[in-house]
Write a protein that holds these residues in place. Structure first.
Motif, PDB file in Angstrom:
ATOM      1  N   TYR A 392       0.824  -1.208   0.000  1.00 38.14           N
ATOM      2  CA  TYR A 392       0.000   0.000   0.000  1.00 38.14           C
ATOM      3  C   TYR A 392       0.862   1.265   0.000  1.00 38.14           C
ATOM      4  CZ  TYR A 392      -4.125  -2.883   0.825  1.00 38.14           C
ATOM      5  OH  TYR A 392      -5.136  -3.796   0.691  1.00 38.14           O
ATOM      6  N   ILE A 396       0.200   4.315  -2.638  1.00 35.48           N
ATOM      7  CA  ILE A 396      -0.023   5.716  -2.237  1.00 35.48           C
ATOM      8  C   ILE A 396       1.027   6.626  -2.868  1.00 35.48           C
ATOM      9  CG2 ILE A 396      -0.112   7.305  -0.276  1.00 35.48           C
ATOM     10  CD1 ILE A 396      -1.123   4.909   1.394  1.00 35.48           C
ATOM     11  N   ARG A 477      -8.184   7.881   2.487  1.00 30.24           N
ATOM     12  CA  ARG A 477      -7.530   7.358   3.687  1.00 30.24           C
ATOM     13  C   ARG A 477      -6.996   5.939   3.457  1.00 30.24           C
ATOM     14  NH1 ARG A 477      -8.884  10.272   8.454  1.00 30.24           N
ATOM     15  NH2 ARG A 477     -10.631  11.721   8.172  1.00 30.24           N
ATOM     16  N   LEU A 478      -5.834   5.692   4.052  1.00 32.95           N
ATOM     17  CA  LEU A 478      -5.361   4.323   4.220  1.00 32.95           C
ATOM     18  C   LEU A 478      -5.893   3.850   5.563  1.00 32.95           C
ATOM     19  CD1 LEU A 478      -3.649   1.872   3.351  1.00 32.95           C
ATOM     20  CD2 LEU A 478      -1.728   2.910   4.581  1.00 32.95           C
ATOM     21  N   LEU A 489      -6.128  -4.053   5.261  1.00 38.23           N
ATOM     22  CA  LEU A 489      -5.976  -2.634   4.951  1.00 38.23           C
ATOM     23  C   LEU A 489      -6.865  -2.280   3.762  1.00 38.23           C
ATOM     24  CD1 LEU A 489      -3.224  -3.658   6.292  1.00 38.23           C
ATOM     25  CD2 LEU A 489      -2.226  -1.600   5.325  1.00 38.23           C
ATOM     26  N   THR A 490      -7.313  -1.039   3.698  1.00 39.53           N
ATOM     27  CA  THR A 490      -8.020  -0.540   2.523  1.00 39.53           C
ATOM     28  C   THR A 490      -7.503   0.849   2.179  1.00 39.53           C
ATOM     29  OG1 THR A 490      -9.839   0.408   3.825  1.00 39.53           O
ATOM     30  CG2 THR A 490     -10.124  -1.842   3.002  1.00 39.53           C
ATOM     31  N   TRP A 491      -7.494   1.137   0.895  1.00 42.31           N
ATOM     32  CA  TRP A 491      -7.042   2.434   0.401  1.00 42.31           C
ATOM     33  C   TRP A 491      -8.198   3.100  -0.335  1.00 42.31           C
ATOM     34  CZ3 TRP A 491      -4.594   6.528   0.943  1.00 42.31           C
ATOM     35  CH2 TRP A 491      -4.315   7.404  -0.107  1.00 42.31           C
ATOM     36  N   GLU A 524      -2.230   5.944  10.451  1.00 44.45           N
ATOM     37  CA  GLU A 524      -3.033   6.242   9.266  1.00 44.45           C
ATOM     38  C   GLU A 524      -2.248   7.149   8.334  1.00 44.45           C
ATOM     39  OE1 GLU A 524      -7.649   7.240   8.753  1.00 44.45           O
ATOM     40  OE2 GLU A 524      -6.511   9.002   9.407  1.00 44.45           O
TER      41      GLU A 524
END
Length: 538
Positions: A392, A396, A477-478, A489-491, A524
């Motif tokens: 992630y 990002i 948001r991560l 986790l989500t992005w 975060e």
């Protein structure tokens, strides 16, 4: 809870913290540095390269993971094929693929590197399975192969990258890396106990110069070299193993030296090979990220003064393939993001995160594993290819840089808070995006025994001079459950933890008025879309 306002250059001190507004014009540009779309790139241990990329057909999972990054940044990560195993690799012209003899596995290093490796010419053709526009750096065995064998080895690489299959795939050879961590040769080989920088420069210039004779057969290749590739990270190393010292000893003076375009140094934030204590808190701490990169500043400056590119050609959270509960956690994703962006703000052009099959520090595991990457024990069923939290960070960074028709620059903002890091990205001198990272840890135990407890956060406010009163910015948001989470986790509402590495979910974007406060939670990261500039692509 504490209120902290973002600061850049001019600021006023308020009772509750710092406040400043980003200039609307190009005032930021003088302090910003160019940032490459392939800032986050990968170093792949050579002994299992064909498992990563594929030998007879492409590894779809790895390919998809790279395509995700290309779609965001406009260019896939550059791939370095090398590492420790490159210096035990020998060409055998009458064989196909590779044959590898690995060191004995241990519970702490269940997937060790090769102690000996033979490759045939087809080994190098496997690069055709990379996404188009990928650039490759291939390692050559400098430690245990003479220059004649090096010449044949380089010829095999050149043959592969002039083959129609690789040309049609639009994969290119960027450079050749001659040797890996030569400052370790004296420690690893009892026959060379006094091997030093002076000896290295003399041998490198002769060896690389003789190998470079292959250019007469392949005039289309300029054969740029990577040099140094040092494990030492101190500019004050007394043995002379620094770029500055090697320059002074004549590394750039020979015909081969004049082909040296990139200087590489390696860095692992925590020494895991000594099997001492490792701690995710120490890894992701904002001050420690900066302290760990500080020793490279003089080497970076000396290299750039020579007109050369400076890269961190092999990096990782914890050496010896990472540490369970550290390298494989969500906290390591925030470390990797902060580490890469801070490196770019210093002027380091690219950061190559080291990967191998079964490493705990991997951004992803690209193949099925029959043994546990944690302790080497046999698994009841194979572990499928999967995305790890650090991936992630690459996503990002790629989205923050963006796919642009022009150059993008990065500037780290000065934040007087030991938890929050902030970076602004410029297009045409104007701020277009920003990344904020809250490295404060948050563990499951802190929520109590079944009792809900509010997650710590920092309240943030951001303004840009001259923006209309009703102007807004968008934020993604991560989302991370806990610092030591290894999945989930989500992005921006999407997960990449899927069977094919492609994202799944529904996009979640927040629209916030400039000047309005928002929460940046512990453990975060957020990406802010500030304004669009003509010529910039989202």
């Amino acid at each position: 809870m504490q209120i902290v306002f973002l600061a850049l250059s001019l600021y006023s001190v308020l009772a509750n913290g710092l406040q400043i507004t980003l200039p609307a014009g190009s005032a930021l540009k003088s302090k910003a540095r160019p940032v490459a779309p392939d800032l986050v790139s990968f170093s792949i241990e050579q002994d299992r390269w064909e498992e990563w990329v594929g030998s007879t057909s492409r590894n779809e999972f790895f390919y998809n993971a790279l395509v995700n990054l290309r779609e965001l940044a406009g260019r896939p990560p550059t791939i370095r094929v090398g590492g420790r195993s490159q210096d035990v690799t020998h060409l055998k012209t009458n064989m196909q693929g590779s044959e590898v003899l690995f060191a004995n596995s241990t519970p702490s290093v269940p997937y060790p590197e090769a102690v000996y490796m033979r490759v045939g010419p087809s080994f190098f053709l496997s690069a055709k399975f990379l996404p188009e526009d990928t650039r490759v750096i291939h390692g050559l065995n400098f430690a245990s192969a003479d220059d004649l064998r090096g010449l044949f080895h380089l010829a095999a690489i050149a043959n592969a990258f002039t083959a129609p299959s690789i040309k049609n795939a639009r994969v290119t050879l960027e450079a050749i890396e001659v040797g890996n961590e030569p400052d370790r040769y004296g420690r690893l080989d009892a026959r060379m106990p006094t091997y030093d920088g002076t000896q290295y420069v003399k041998e490198w210039n002769t060896w690389a110069g003789n190998v470079l004779a292959v250019k007469q057969l392949y005039p289309e290749f300029l054969f740029s070299y990577w040099g140094a590739s040092l494990s030492v990270n101190s500019s004050h190393d007394p043995t002379g193993w620094t770029p500055e010292a090697l320059f002074g000893q004549g590394l750039l003076d020979s015909p081969a030296g004049k082909r040296l375009k990139t200087v590489s140094q390696h860095h692992y934030s925590i020494d895991g090979c000594a099997e001492g204590p490792t701690d995710i808190l120490n890894l992701m701490k904002k001050a420690n990220v900066r302290k760990s990169l500080e020793p490279f500043k003089s080497s970076l400056k000396a290299t750039q003064e020579k007109g050369l590119e400076y890269v961190l050609g092999e990096v990782g959270s914890v050496s010896c393939h990472g540490a369970t509960g550290v390298s494989d956690t969500a906290g390591a994703a925030l470390w990797a993001l902060d580490y890469a962006l801070h490196s770019a703000s210093m002027g380091i052009s690219r950061v190559f995160f080291h990967q191998g099959i079964g490493y705990k520090s991997n951004f992803l595991q690209p193949v099925f594993l029959n043994r546990s990457p944690i302790d080497g024990s046999d698994l009841p069923s194979p572990l499928s290819p999967h995305i790890n939290p650090q991936y992630y960070a690459a996503i990002i960074a790629a989205e923050a840089i963006g796919s642009s028709n022009g150059s993008v620059e990065i500037l780290e903002l000065s934040i007087e808070d030991n938890r929050v890091s902030a970076y602004v990205f410029l297009k045409g001198g104007l701020p277009t995006r920003a990344v904020l990272i809250n490295s404060q840890p948050y563990f499951a135990s802190e929520s109590g025994d079944g009792v809900f407890q509010t997650r710590p956060f920092v309240r943030v406010s951001l303004e840009i001079e001259g923006m209309p009163e009703d102007a807004q910015f968008m934020m993604k948001r991560l989302s991370i459950q806990y610092t030591d989470a290894t999945a989930g986790l989500t992005w921006g509402g999407f997960t990449f933890e899927t069977d094919d590495a492609f994202p799944s979910g529904e996009e979640e974007i927040e629209c916030i008025d400039f000047g309005e406060e928002f929460e940046l939670y512990a453990t975060e990261a957020v990406l802010l879309y500030l304004q669009e500039v003509e010529g910039a692509e989202t």
